[in-house]
Design a protein around this motif. Structure first.
Motif, PDB file in Angstrom:
ATOM      1  N   GLU A 248       0.824  -1.201   0.000  1.00 36.81           N
ATOM      2  CA  GLU A 248       0.000   0.000   0.000  1.00 36.81           C
ATOM      3  C   GLU A 248       0.863   1.257   0.000  1.00 36.81           C
ATOM      4  O   GLU A 248       0.633   2.198  -0.751  1.00 36.81           O
TER       5      GLU A 248
ATOM      6  N   VAL B 213       2.532   1.823  -3.470  1.00 39.27           N
ATOM      7  CA  VAL B 213       1.592   2.313  -4.477  1.00 39.27           C
ATOM      8  C   VAL B 213       1.183   3.754  -4.174  1.00 39.27           C
ATOM      9  O   VAL B 213       1.173   4.611  -5.053  1.00 39.27           O
ATOM     10  N   ARG B 214       0.871   4.012  -2.901  1.00 35.69           N
ATOM     11  CA  ARG B 214       0.439   5.364  -2.551  1.00 35.69           C
ATOM     12  C   ARG B 214       1.532   6.391  -2.742  1.00 35.69           C
ATOM     13  O   ARG B 214       1.308   7.464  -3.301  1.00 35.69           O
TER      14      ARG B 214
ATOM     15  N   SER C  11       2.176   6.600  -6.734  1.00 33.01           N
ATOM     16  CA  SER C  11       1.092   6.949  -7.646  1.00 33.01           C
ATOM     17  C   SER C  11       0.082   7.916  -7.040  1.00 33.01           C
ATOM     18  O   SER C  11      -0.669   8.549  -7.761  1.00 33.01           O
ATOM     19  N   GLY C  12       0.040   8.034  -5.741  1.00 33.21           N
ATOM     20  CA  GLY C  12      -0.962   8.893  -5.111  1.00 33.21           C
ATOM     21  C   GLY C  12      -2.314   8.220  -4.991  1.00 33.21           C
ATOM     22  O   GLY C  12      -3.240   8.805  -4.452  1.00 33.21           O
ATOM     23  N   ILE C  13      -2.426   6.974  -5.471  1.00 31.37           N
ATOM     24  CA  ILE C  13      -3.698   6.261  -5.368  1.00 31.37           C
ATOM     25  C   ILE C  13      -4.046   6.019  -3.898  1.00 31.37           C
ATOM     26  O   ILE C  13      -3.196   5.591  -3.121  1.00 31.37           O
ATOM     27  N   GLY C  14      -5.260   6.349  -3.535  1.00 29.16           N
ATOM     28  CA  GLY C  14      -5.691   6.095  -2.163  1.00 29.16           C
ATOM     29  C   GLY C  14      -5.153   7.091  -1.152  1.00 29.16           C
ATOM     30  O   GLY C  14      -5.370   6.954   0.035  1.00 29.16           O
ATOM     31  N   ALA C  15      -4.447   8.130  -1.650  1.00 33.67           N
ATOM     32  CA  ALA C  15      -3.827   9.059  -0.711  1.00 33.67           C
ATOM     33  C   ALA C  15      -4.854   9.944  -0.032  1.00 33.67           C
ATOM     34  O   ALA C  15      -4.653  10.387   1.084  1.00 33.67           O
TER      35      ALA C  15
END
Lengths: 148, 526
Positions: free
Chosen positions: B513, B516-517, B520-524
């Motif tokens: 997690e 990826v965060r 990519s900033g996903i879920g940030a």
């Protein structure tokens, strides 16, 4: 710019058919996500993203590679240039004391040169991020259906 | 005494600034309810605003007074500080800003404990934050002492101590009333004022010398006892093998430490996302470049027009170069304005530091270590406010003790601590998947501990005429700045402790997690 687009186009194609198809794919997911296990699997049933799966996508790998191939060499570059300035100042006093413009010596100019390289690298990174990193992030968000 | 200008005028300009900013702080922070409001201004600032505030964190007493004073006193060796300060932003831009923004919420501890065992790592992160902030704060308060000595012609140590205490109390007020939002606005206002001030002074000076930096430096050499040699390296650091190493060590601490300071790291949380964090560093870099170009002009200008000897003899010593120059070129009014701006920088920076320290204690220690993540937000903020008061009192005491030291130098110690404890740990945790709890603890405590030990046994503390305790001698470490040893040591500690300890398979999901965060900033935005 052209090269950047080509690169992204290529990466998308390697995984699935071109842009339009992908767009359609996304549309469908909103209505019938149960028929679409591949997309659904990026988000667990309770709504949290499945990071392990996302990490293994080609989009993420490309993003990670693009990021690290820029930031680590650049870091090495500016640290080397800065340390050169520092070491010359400490250990090559006569060399950096050479007068260049009036009483302004080579050392001061090298120091000011660090200002210039800092600006160049900063702007270079901002540009690179805008053209090569942010579009890839968008691509990843589209594929996985997880927004920022 | 003519060089101090008019104390009443100086004080009133300053009082006006304090009143205006306090009013603004009060207005913008009427809704300081949630933890996010208090610690991170609700992440509501734009990249440009935060960029100016970020540079404001660095356009501090140390930069403005210390560096222009360093250049005025030591020429080339003072200039080294300016260069380090600018280049250091690249570390923040390339390696830290976005990953940090994407994985944390309020404190450094959020990021470091993300995929590790929460309690020991948060405790370690909070310890590091408190120690670093305390050192940095002492430097700012010492700068305040010097400035007060100059402005109000208060030469007794007791009188200065009372004034340092007053400065400390105003800054605690900013934090208590304003939280992060108020503090950020003070920072923005002051950064703009300071930039305007130094730019106008530099343009004026350059104009006076026919827009030739060389002419300023030429005249500067005539007012320094070293003559032209002051333009060459070595005026401060000399040429023994040890002093050269000290110079390199300082340079390394500067470039690696600045972007690792807790109150700077915390700034990245005031923007809504990673790309705004990136934009804020771009903004900060521009303002820093302009500012440090100006300190070069102002430093040599002070040497040329005021003279090194007169600066050294003034109350406040080296730190008084910029105000003295202001008096020289603009009389009592400009001196009043410059001093008020300098005061404002001290207030704003110390407020930011107090906030970072109190956030770290309340969020990491109280909410996560003591209450194990189940603290009620309102209570957490109350603890943060209480901590701010305690930190304020401690820094007043420390500032009074360190009164008279060169502030840029004191700051360099804080930077060495920050680079040693934080940089290695942040980089490993963002970019090295194998890194684990044991490694984290070793790299934080290894860096922090080695750095502290080396400072205690360095010439800074004892054994030399300029030491804090000049009458005793327990120094065995030869360098004034420990960065050259302690920074690599913390990287080594983190690396060895990780590879010689067990993997943490139970943390694999969190590690994925985080990776990826961060990237990519996903879920940030959760």
């Amino acid at each position: 710019m052209g090269a950047a687009h080509e690169g992204q186009g290529y990466m998308t194609k390697a995984i699935r058919s071109p842009g339009e198809a992908q767009h359609e794919y996304r549309e469908i997911r909103g209505f019938a996500s149960f028929d679409d296990p591949e997309t659904l699997s990026y988000v667990d049933s309770d709504g949290t993203p499945n990071y392990e799966l996302i990490r293994q996508t080609d989009e993420f790998r490309v993003l990670r590679r693009r990021l690290t191939t820029f930031i680590f060499p650049m870091t090495a570059l500016f640290l080397a240039s800065y340390l050169t300035f520092v070491l010359l100042s400490a250990y090559a006093k006569d060399f950096v004391s050479t007068k260049v413009i009036g009483v302004i010596n080579l050392g001061i100019l090298l120091g000011l040169g660090q200002f210039v390289t800092s600006i160049i690298i900063t702007l270079g990174y901002a540009r690179y991020a805008k053209r090569r990193l942010d579009p890839q992030r968008k691509l990843l968000a589209e594929k996985t259906g997880v927004e920022e | 005494m003519p060089t101090t200008g008019n104390p009443v005028l100086n004080l009133s300009v300053f009082a006006v600034f304090v009143l205006i900013t306090l009013y603004i702080v009060y207005r913008v922070s009427s809704r300081n309810v949630t933890a996010s409001d208090y610690y991170a201004a609700g992440s509501s600032f734009t990249g440009a605003q935060n960029g100016v505030a970020l540079s404001g964190d660095f356009l501090s007493a140390a930069s403005f007074l210390g560096i222009s004073g360093g250049i005025a006193a030591h020429g080339y060796d003072g200039f080294l500080y300016s260069v380090g300060w600018v280049v250091a932003w690249l570390v923040g831009l390339l390696l830290i800003a976005e990953g940090l923004r994407n994985t944390g919420r309020f404190t450094v501890g959020d990021v470091l404990a993300f995929r590790m065992k929460q309690r020991p790592v948060r405790a370690a992160a909070a310890n590091a934050t408190l120690v670093i902030s305390f050192f940095y704060m002492i430097a700012q308060m010492a700068g305040a002492g010097g400035l007060i000595a100059l402005l109000l012609n208060v030469t007794s140590k007791w009188g200065q101590a009372v004034l340092i205490a007053l400065v400390g109390m105003v800054m605690v007020l900013y934090v208590l009333i304003g939280g992060m939002k108020g503090t950020t606005w003070v920072q923005i206002i002051k950064a703009v004022l300071l930039l305007l001030c130094v730019t106008l002074m530099s343009v004026f000076l350059l104009g006076k010398f026919g827009f030739s930096l060389s002419a300023i430096m030429q005249q500067a050499t005539e007012n320094n006892q070293l003559g032209e040699a002051v333009l060459d390296p070595g005026a401060k650091y000399g040429f023994s093998a040890m002093s050269k190493l000290d110079f390199v060590s300082l340079a390394l601490s500067l470039v690696l430490g600045i972007a690792s300071l807790p109150h700077v790291l915390m700034r990245f949380y005031t923007v809504p996302n990673a790309s705004e964090a990136r934009r804020s560093v771009v903004w900060a870099t521009w303002t820093m470049v302009i500012f440090y170009l100006c300190t070069l002009v102002i430093g040599f200008g002070a040497m040329a027009l005021v003279g090194t000897d007169k600066i050294a003899a003034a109350p406040g010593g080296e730190n008084s170069a910029a105000p003295l120059l202001a008096f020289e070129i603009g009389g009592a009014v400009l001196l009043g304005v410059v001093s008020a701006v300098a005061f404002a920088t001290i207030l704003a920076v110390v407020a930011g530091l107090t906030l970072a320290a109190s956030a770290s204690f309340a969020h990491d220690v109280y909410a996560n270590v003591i209450k194990r993540g189940n603290a009620e937000p309102r209570r957490e903020i109350r603890v943060a406010r209480l901590t701010a008061v305690v930190v304020g009192v401690l820094s007043i005491i420390g500032g009074i003790a360190a009164n008279g030291q060169n502030v840029a130098f004191l700051v360099s110690l804080a930077l060495a601590l920050a680079a040693s404890a934080n940089l290695s740990t942040i980089l490993y945790t963002i970019f090295w998947r194998r890194f684990n709890t044991t490694g984290t603890l070793w790299s934080i405590y290894g860096g922090l501990g080695s750095c502290l030990v080396l400072i205690i046994f360095s010439p800074v503390m004892s054994g030399a005429r300029t030491s804090i305790f000049p009458d005793v001698d327990f120094a065995w470490f030869p360098l004034g700045n420990p960065g050259l040893v302690s920074i690599p040591f913390s990287f080594l500690c983190g690396f060895l402790a990780t590879i010689f300890s067990k993997r943490e398979p139970e943390m694999a999901a969190k590690a994925a997690e985080m990776e990826v965060r961060a990237i990519s900033g996903i879920g940030a935005r959760t």
